[in-house]
Design a protein around this motif. Structure first.
Motif, PDB file in Angstrom:
ATOM      1  N   ASP A  71       0.853  -1.180   0.000  1.00 47.40           N
ATOM      2  CA  ASP A  71       0.000   0.000   0.000  1.00 47.40           C
ATOM      3  C   ASP A  71       0.895   1.239   0.000  1.00 47.40           C
ATOM      4  OD1 ASP A  71       1.048   0.089   2.552  1.00 47.40           O
ATOM      5  OD2 ASP A  71      -0.845  -0.378   3.561  1.00 47.40           O
ATOM      6  N   PRO A  72       0.325   2.458  -0.032  1.00 49.50           N
ATOM      7  CA  PRO A  72       1.165   3.655  -0.063  1.00 49.50           C
ATOM      8  C   PRO A  72       2.168   3.729   1.086  1.00 49.50           C
ATOM      9  CG  PRO A  72      -1.067   4.239  -0.678  1.00 49.50           C
ATOM     10  CD  PRO A  72      -1.107   2.803  -0.244  1.00 49.50           C
ATOM     11  N   LYS A  73       1.758   3.303   2.277  1.00 55.79           N
ATOM     12  CA  LYS A  73       2.675   3.321   3.418  1.00 55.79           C
ATOM     13  C   LYS A  73       3.875   2.412   3.162  1.00 55.79           C
ATOM     14  CE  LYS A  73       2.853   2.425   8.398  1.00 55.79           C
ATOM     15  NZ  LYS A  73       2.083   1.962   9.589  1.00 55.79           N
ATOM     16  N   PHE A  74       3.617   1.223   2.591  1.00 60.28           N
ATOM     17  CA  PHE A  74       4.716   0.303   2.278  1.00 60.28           C
ATOM     18  C   PHE A  74       5.669   0.932   1.269  1.00 60.28           C
ATOM     19  CE2 PHE A  74       6.199  -2.562  -1.076  1.00 60.28           C
ATOM     20  CZ  PHE A  74       7.081  -3.368  -0.369  1.00 60.28           C
ATOM     21  N   TYR A  75       5.122   1.514   0.208  1.00 61.62           N
ATOM     22  CA  TYR A  75       5.991   2.069  -0.825  1.00 61.62           C
ATOM     23  C   TYR A  75       6.857   3.206  -0.289  1.00 61.62           C
ATOM     24  CZ  TYR A  75       4.602  -0.694  -4.802  1.00 61.62           C
ATOM     25  OH  TYR A  75       4.441  -1.741  -5.670  1.00 61.62           O
ATOM     26  N   TRP A  76       6.311   4.002   0.643  1.00 61.09           N
ATOM     27  CA  TRP A  76       7.114   5.087   1.192  1.00 61.09           C
ATOM     28  C   TRP A  76       8.154   4.569   2.186  1.00 61.09           C
ATOM     29  CZ3 TRP A  76       9.016   9.426   0.114  1.00 61.09           C
ATOM     30  CH2 TRP A  76       9.606  10.230   1.094  1.00 61.09           C
ATOM     31  N   SER A  77       7.737   3.710   3.093  1.00 60.39           N
ATOM     32  CA  SER A  77       8.670   3.256   4.137  1.00 60.39           C
ATOM     33  C   SER A  77       9.713   2.289   3.611  1.00 60.39           C
ATOM     34  CB  SER A  77       7.890   2.601   5.287  1.00 60.39           C
ATOM     35  OG  SER A  77       7.164   1.473   4.820  1.00 60.39           O
ATOM     36  N   ALA A  78       9.336   1.405   2.697  1.00 60.58           N
ATOM     37  CA  ALA A  78      10.271   0.390   2.216  1.00 60.58           C
ATOM     38  C   ALA A  78      11.084   0.844   1.014  1.00 60.58           C
ATOM     39  CB  ALA A  78       9.509  -0.891   1.865  1.00 60.58           C
ATOM     40  N   LYS A  79      10.508   1.739   0.200  1.00 56.17           N
ATOM     41  CA  LYS A  79      11.169   2.090  -1.056  1.00 56.17           C
ATOM     42  C   LYS A  79      11.358   3.593  -1.274  1.00 56.17           C
ATOM     43  CE  LYS A  79       9.364  -2.086  -3.284  1.00 56.17           C
ATOM     44  NZ  LYS A  79      10.666  -2.802  -3.323  1.00 56.17           N
ATOM     45  N   GLY A  80      10.815   4.426  -0.396  1.00 51.67           N
ATOM     46  CA  GLY A  80      10.956   5.859  -0.586  1.00 51.67           C
ATOM     47  C   GLY A  80      10.231   6.362  -1.819  1.00 51.67           C
ATOM     48  N   ILE A  81       9.134   5.698  -2.158  1.00 47.22           N
ATOM     49  CA  ILE A  81       8.330   6.073  -3.322  1.00 47.22           C
ATOM     50  C   ILE A  81       6.992   6.620  -2.829  1.00 47.22           C
ATOM     51  CG2 ILE A  81       7.086   5.192  -5.345  1.00 47.22           C
ATOM     52  CD1 ILE A  81       9.323   3.053  -5.556  1.00 47.22           C
ATOM     53  N   VAL A  82       6.609   7.796  -3.327  1.00 49.90           N
ATOM     54  CA  VAL A  82       5.295   8.353  -3.006  1.00 49.90           C
ATOM     55  C   VAL A  82       4.263   7.705  -3.928  1.00 49.90           C
ATOM     56  CG1 VAL A  82       3.866  10.425  -2.942  1.00 49.90           C
ATOM     57  CG2 VAL A  82       6.266  10.542  -2.248  1.00 49.90           C
ATOM     58  N   ALA A  83       3.298   7.009  -3.341  1.00 47.89           N
ATOM     59  CA  ALA A  83       2.249   6.356  -4.124  1.00 47.89           C
ATOM     60  C   ALA A  83       0.920   7.027  -3.808  1.00 47.89           C
ATOM     61  CB  ALA A  83       2.193   4.868  -3.806  1.00 47.89           C
ATOM     62  N   LYS A  84       0.306   7.634  -4.811  1.00 48.83           N
ATOM     63  CA  LYS A  84      -0.965   8.322  -4.641  1.00 48.83           C
ATOM     64  C   LYS A  84      -2.066   7.487  -5.279  1.00 48.83           C
ATOM     65  CE  LYS A  84       1.049  12.963  -4.523  1.00 48.83           C
ATOM     66  NZ  LYS A  84       0.996  14.361  -5.032  1.00 48.83           N
ATOM     67  N   VAL A  85      -2.892   6.849  -4.442  1.00 49.01           N
ATOM     68  CA  VAL A  85      -3.984   6.027  -4.952  1.00 49.01           C
ATOM     69  C   VAL A  85      -5.243   6.877  -5.086  1.00 49.01           C
ATOM     70  CG1 VAL A  85      -3.023   3.891  -4.026  1.00 49.01           C
ATOM     71  CG2 VAL A  85      -4.604   5.245  -2.632  1.00 49.01           C
ATOM     72  N   ASN A  86      -6.251   6.331  -5.766  1.00 48.22           N
ATOM     73  CA  ASN A  86      -7.494   7.052  -6.037  1.00 48.22           C
ATOM     74  C   ASN A  86      -7.207   8.415  -6.668  1.00 48.22           C
ATOM     75  OD1 ASN A  86      -9.457   5.155  -4.868  1.00 48.22           O
ATOM     76  ND2 ASN A  86      -8.457   5.661  -2.922  1.00 48.22           N
ATOM     77  N   THR A  87      -6.148   8.447  -7.462  1.00 47.82           N
ATOM     78  CA  THR A  87      -5.719   9.705  -8.068  1.00 47.82           C
ATOM     79  C   THR A  87      -5.484   9.492  -9.559  1.00 47.82           C
ATOM     80  OG1 THR A  87      -4.649  10.337  -5.987  1.00 47.82           O
ATOM     81  CG2 THR A  87      -4.055  11.588  -7.964  1.00 47.82           C
ATOM     82  N   GLU A  88      -6.222  10.240 -10.370  1.00 43.77           N
ATOM     83  CA  GLU A  88      -6.150  10.065 -11.820  1.00 43.77           C
ATOM     84  C   GLU A  88      -5.345  11.184 -12.471  1.00 43.77           C
ATOM     85  OE1 GLU A  88      -9.100   9.515 -15.705  1.00 43.77           O
ATOM     86  OE2 GLU A  88      -9.924  10.201 -13.772  1.00 43.77           O
ATOM     87  N   VAL A  89      -4.360  10.794 -13.271  1.00 50.19           N
ATOM     88  CA  VAL A  89      -3.659  11.770 -14.091  1.00 50.19           C
ATOM     89  C   VAL A  89      -4.543  12.063 -15.298  1.00 50.19           C
ATOM     90  CG1 VAL A  89      -1.642  12.220 -15.536  1.00 50.19           C
ATOM     91  CG2 VAL A  89      -1.366  11.070 -13.334  1.00 50.19           C
ATOM     92  N   THR A  90      -4.899  13.325 -15.455  1.00 48.39           N
ATOM     93  CA  THR A  90      -5.868  13.710 -16.492  1.00 48.39           C
ATOM     94  C   THR A  90      -5.222  14.324 -17.724  1.00 48.39           C
ATOM     95  OG1 THR A  90      -6.173  15.840 -15.362  1.00 48.39           O
ATOM     96  CG2 THR A  90      -7.726  14.057 -14.823  1.00 48.39           C
ATOM     97  N   ARG A  91      -3.956  14.763 -17.602  1.00 49.93           N
ATOM     98  CA  ARG A  91      -3.308  15.411 -18.749  1.00 49.93           C
ATOM     99  C   ARG A  91      -1.801  15.368 -18.587  1.00 49.93           C
ATOM    100  NH1 ARG A  91      -1.864  20.950 -19.896  1.00 49.93           N
ATOM    101  NH2 ARG A  91      -1.726  21.291 -22.142  1.00 49.93           N
ATOM    102  N   ILE A  92      -1.118  15.194 -19.707  1.00 48.85           N
ATOM    103  CA  ILE A  92       0.339  15.294 -19.749  1.00 48.85           C
ATOM    104  C   ILE A  92       0.689  16.535 -20.555  1.00 48.85           C
ATOM    105  CG2 ILE A  92       2.478  14.207 -20.536  1.00 48.85           C
ATOM    106  CD1 ILE A  92       0.962  11.495 -20.366  1.00 48.85           C
TER     107      ILE A  92
END
Length: 563
Positions: A71-92
């Motif tokens: 989950d997001p907590k795992f990705y931050w604590s174990a890998k230093g990656i910010v994971a934003k769930v329920n979040t849609e990228v709408t444009r590049i």
């Protein structure tokens, strides 16, 4: 030195793999992963088995090998990656190198800059554009939410009849899952066969087996979903038949989810997937793509294909993770499209080209069928049927299809490695594989298949397919069909195509019962065609010039048999 800003869009398979690999390659990069769904790193290939009750804890689909939920907590604590769930990228925004996003729970909008961007937006399930498609009780099995819904259906036990639409990998795996719930099932496929990546005969053997578990309908599509009060009550077929049901699972394939990429002006291939080079880099040098949203090259034909497989997504993601941090150092050269499916207590799969695909690609090829056990009988060996396709001139392995209750996965792994290694039939006839009775025959099934192919290429083995034999019988051609099995086997089951029983142990003393015309066409057979082969060799030594062996024997006969 400024920290590299990396954004990954998509959090299922390729995305998390790319992000995790990038972190291992660059400890100081700022890595953010955006996931539209509420879950991360879902083992989507495991959905049917969760639905079917092979395991009960849904978190097992989200866990590391040590049991920690990703989950997001795992990705931050174990890998230093910010994971934003329920979040849609709408444009590049390629000009300003940023993405726009929306939090689907709060509605909050924002932007974030990137130096390198990775698109892993996956694929979207196809839905038939027919009346009633929005009724309650119609679903796919593409998301974790779909899996949760079908698992509730299984656990509630209220639904008694269901229809699975689509005879591909997901459709068949879903069929097994719902069958385990005790639901009366019908499988509907628009095309003339199931599992279109197989050749017709192999697919027909799969269909024959599945008919022992469910009603199977081919060459008939769905024209309408029928309902009352907003709920599904029946599926109407194109021929007018209505199948009463309370549940319909649509599994008619997926299409690459390329909306973001297309709107950003990235190149989309002829098949509808994002175009990348061998480094998984798009036409924008700072944007990479991986997974089901991409087209990849078939290593045998050189043409692009869509290959939405979880293993390939992970391999592509790994390469991307290296390339966005260290420059283009890792290649993903392409695929030979190896796939496998569990069918109750059978397996079925393919690697490389089918016979149909070899014809389409213009290869001059040979093919053989081998039906034989995976282990000795005293170790409860199970039948395997392998169809091998080889290029005639080079003798290189082009493809293999394997099915049966035996160890299909092992056989496919052997042939996939042979294809990737550009091995020939002659390399395989003396392959040094592990042998012990609990695991293999002294001559492994794969090696025996190579022996048959070598014999065929050298003119020692003259085979005939069941399809060709059936056509000759139906045309009334003058054949002598010799069944070399024992009388007890013959009484239990036979093909019923006018065969004459002469057991192999009696053949030498009963040669006078064969046609006196040594040029007459004779077809020999047995259960798996080993005795059929021995009978053919014997007859050729006695001057018969037109003797063929039924490839795969009775075990691989796809048509109705006489019992």
């Amino acid at each position: 030195m400024s920290k590299k800003k990396i954004i990954v869009i998509g959090g299922s398979a390729a995305g998390p793999k790319a992000a995790a690999k990038a972190r291992r390659m660059d400890e100081f990069a700022e890595i953010t992963m955006f996931q539209k769904a509420p879950d991360l790193s879902m083992a989507s290939c495991g959905y049917p088995y969760f639905v079917g009750g092979f395991f009960d804890d849904r978190n097992k689909l989200l866990c590391t090998p040590t049991g920690v939920v990703r989950d997001p907590k795992f990705y931050w604590s174990a890998k230093g990656i910010v994971a934003k769930v329920n979040t849609e990228v709408t444009r590049i925004d390629r000009d300003n190198k940023l993405v726009e996003y929306t939090n689907l729970e709060t509605g909050e909008k924002g932007t974030q800059e990137y130096d390198k961007l990775v698109i892993t937006t996956g694929a979207t399930p196809n839905m038939p554009p027919i009346p009633g498609v929005g009724l309650e009780g119609i679903t796919t099995l593409q998301s974790m939410q779909d899996a949760d819904y079908l698992r509730r259906v299984r656990d509630d036990g209220k639904i008694k009849k269901a229809v699975v639409i689509g005879g591909g990998l997901i459709g068949i795996e879903t069929l097994e899952a719902l069958h385990l719930a005790g639901i009366e099932l019908t499988l509907v496929e628009l095309l003339p066969q199931l599992l279109v990546f197989l050749d017709w005969k192999m697919a027909k053997l799969v269909e024959n087996y599945l008919k022992t578990k469910a009603n199977v309908i081919t060459k008939n599509g769905v024209s309408e979903f029928v309902g009352e009060n907003g709920k599904l009550t029946a599926v109407k077929l194109q021929n007018g038949t209505e199948i009463p049901c309370e549940l319909a699972v649509v599994a008619i394939g997926v299409r690459p989810n390329v909306k973001l990429a297309k709107e950003a002006g990235l190149n989309i291939g002829e098949l509808g997937g994002i175009s990348t080079n061998e480094f998984m880099q798009t036409n924008d040098p700072d944007i990479y793509a991986a997974g089901d949203c991409c087209e990849v090259k078939n290593l045998i034909t050189g043409k692009n294909v869509l290959a939405p497989y979880g293993d390939l997504a992970n391999l592509q993601g790994r390469a991307v993770g290296e390339n966005i941090t260290k420059g283009n150092i890792a290649k993903f050269p392409g695929t030979i499209q190896t796939g496998i499916c569990k069918l109750f207590d059978h397996g079925v799969g393919i690697t490389g080209l089918s016979e149909a695909k070899a014809i389409e690609a213009g290869f001059d090829y040979e093919r053989v069928l081998n039906a034989s056990p995976d282990k000795p009988g005293f170790m409860n060996g199970q039948l395997l049927i392998t169809k091998l396709v080889v290029e005639r001139k080079s003798r290189k392995i082009l493809g293999a299809q394997v099915l049966g209750p035996g160890d299909v996965s092992k056989q496919l792994a052997i042939w996939a490695t042979a294809i990737k290694g550009n091995l020939t039939v002659d390399d395989m006839v003396n392959a040094d594989l592990p042998y012990a009775p609990p695991f293999s025959l002294a001559i492994d099934h794969s090696i025996a298949t190579a022996h048959i192919m070598q014999n065929k290429l050298e003119g020692i083995f003259d085979g005939i397919s069941s399809v060709d034999l059936k056509a000759k019988v139906d045309k009334g051609e003058d054949l002598f069909i010799l069944d070399a099995r024992g009388a007890d086997e013959y009484e239990q089951m036979r093909l019923g195509i006018g065969e004459t029983l002469i057991p192999i142990g009696k053949l030498r003393e009963r040669l006078h019962e064969l046609p006196q015309d040594k040029n007459k066409e004779i077809v020999t057979l047995c259960k798996i065609s080993l005795r059929g082969y021995e009978a053919a060799v014997l007859l050729k030594h006695h001057g018969y010039k037109n003797v063929k062996i039924l490839e795969g024997g009775i075990a691989a006969w796809p048509f109705e048999r006489e019992k």
